[in-house]
Enzyme design. Structure first.
Site: not given
Ligand SMILES: Nc1nc2c(ncn2[C@@H]2O[C@H](COP(=O)(O)OP(=O)(O)OP(=O)(O)O)[C@@H](O)[C@H]2O)c(=O)[nH]1
Length: 373
Positions: A249, A257, A262, A266, A292
């Site tokens: 992860d 982001n 975004h 990506d 992610e």
């Molecule tokens: N750019 C982009 N962002 C994505 C995609 N899929 C998910 N996300 C973003 O990934 C982020 C995941 O955030 P969180 O689940 O809060 O986790 P994190 O910020 O990585 O924090 P931790 O996992 O605790 O380290 C969210 O803001 C989603 O919008 C994608 O295909 N592209």
């Protein structure tokens, strides 16, 4: 390069020749999917042959001597029975490409043999109706199948060789009529090869769209679950082999982001999946689990090897960066849970354990690898 030439070049580059040349570059799962396509088409064509072959018997009695018509009627019934046998054999083994290709070869060989024995029986008869088109029909049948260039060429060359042998035997090989037949069958074969390639290409495209995440090219979660299920099924019959699981992860991805947009997010996802591909083996099953979060199934790797692989990925991320839309370097790190499947444990249970260790990695500072109990 003008627009038209550029467009053609782009189209040709999109059409990866290795994809359609041989099945060496296809996954087991795609081979199984393709074998199903071939199997259903062989089923339909063998039923058509089984029904239509004896239907011509009354016409033979009108056109041929009753002796010839009697012998040919037996051949026609034998062809019909052979096709019914093929129908049964074809369905004995499903999702097996070798078996489906073998049945397809028999689908071509049986009518080709029928054609040859009929010509032998009817030698000297100049007014043959309903026979001379058989080799052409068989080449046309080839075009119904999604075949690689190598498979289609082998079958097509076999058909041309059969036609040449018959022409040679009949003494028409070096005549205008023999040349005309060869010319026609060659053109048909080129068209059939083109149709095979187009079908295989389309099948590959549909398969990839249905099984892969479009952003990273990794497998999607549904396919990973299916693969795990299939793997586990084979294990229950034999001994369970060594296999490990990673859950990965990206850290604070939301911040990337929010800060860089975004599009940059990506790019980080794409760079990370490339790192996974670089650091793991081609036989490992890499999946974008969602957002992610990623998983990797490592067949043949015990906990120690899998932990080393996870550590390599973690370090590779630490040393990597992507350029943001404003050309700023964007760095990223990853937390990883790793675990080895225990004897008798289900994949879902193992994933659950590994997910807990990923959670542990996040809770205790991120950018680390934590082994599951
Ligand atoms: N750019 C982009 N962002 C994505 C995609 N899929 C998910 N996300 C973003 O990934 C982020 C995941 O955030 P969180 O689940 O809060 O986790 P994190 O910020 O990585 O924090 P931790 O996992 O605790 O380290 C969210 O803001 C989603 O919008 C994608 O295909 N592209």
């Amino acid at each position: 390069m003008d627009d038209a030439t550029g467009g053609l070049y782009r189209k040709l580059s999109e059409f990866n020749l290795f994809d359609t040349l041989s099945n060496r570059f296809h996954s087991d799962d795609f081979n199984a999917t393709r074998s199903e396509y071939i199997r259903t088409r062989v089923n339909i064509l063998s039923i058509i042959f089984a029904i239509f072959a004896p239907l011509w018997i009354p016409i033979d009695y009108l056109l041929l001597t009753s002796d010839d018509a009697g012998v040919i009627a037996v051949y026609r019934l034998l062809l019909s029975i052979a096709m019914l046998g093929l129908l049964l054999t074809n369905n004995i083994r499903k999702r097996n490409l070798q078996h489906s290709l073998l049945c397809l070869t028999l689908l071509i060989i049986f009518p080709a043999l029928f054609y040859t024995v009929c010509l032998l029986q009817l030698s000297g008869n100049d007014t043959l109706i309903g026979y001379s088109f058989i080799p052409f029909l068989l080449v046309a049948i080839l075009s119904v199948f999604p075949l690689t260039l190598i498979e289609a060429s082998v079958l097509g060359t076999g058909l041309i060789a059969a036609l040449l042998c018959n022409d040679f035997f009949y003494g028409t090989l070096f005549t205008l009529s023999g040349f005309k037949d060869l010319w026609l069958i060659s053109i048909l074969l080129v068209i059939a090869l083109w149709a095979n390639q187009a079908q295989l290409h389309m099948l590959l495209r549909l398969y990839r769209q249905a099984t892969r995440d479009p952003l990273t090219g990794l497998l999607n979660r549904r396919v990973m679950m299916e693969r795990m299920k299939e793997m586990s099924k084979t294990w229950s019959k034999s001994e369970q082999p060594v296999v490990s699981v990673l859950m990965l992860d990206l850290d604070r991805f939301k911040r990337i982001n929010d800060t860089y947009g975004h599009l940059t997010g990506d790019q980080v996802l794409q760079a990370f999946s490339q790192i996974m591909k670089d650091e793991l083996r081609s036989t490992d099953i890499l999946t974008r689990y969602g957002g992610e979060e990623f998983t990797a199934i490592l067949p043949g790797s015990d906990m120690e090897n899998a932990s080393h692989a996870a550590e390599r990925i973690r370090m590779h991320c630490e040393q990597s960066w992507v350029a943001s839309t404003d050309n700023e370097p964007v760095r990223f790190t990853v937390s990883i849970g790793v675990g080895e499947l225990k004897p008798g444990e289900t994949f879902n249970d193992a994933l659950h354990r590994v997910d807990n260790s990923l959670y542990e990695a996040k809770k205790t500072g991120r950018n680390k690898v934590v082994q599951a109990d």
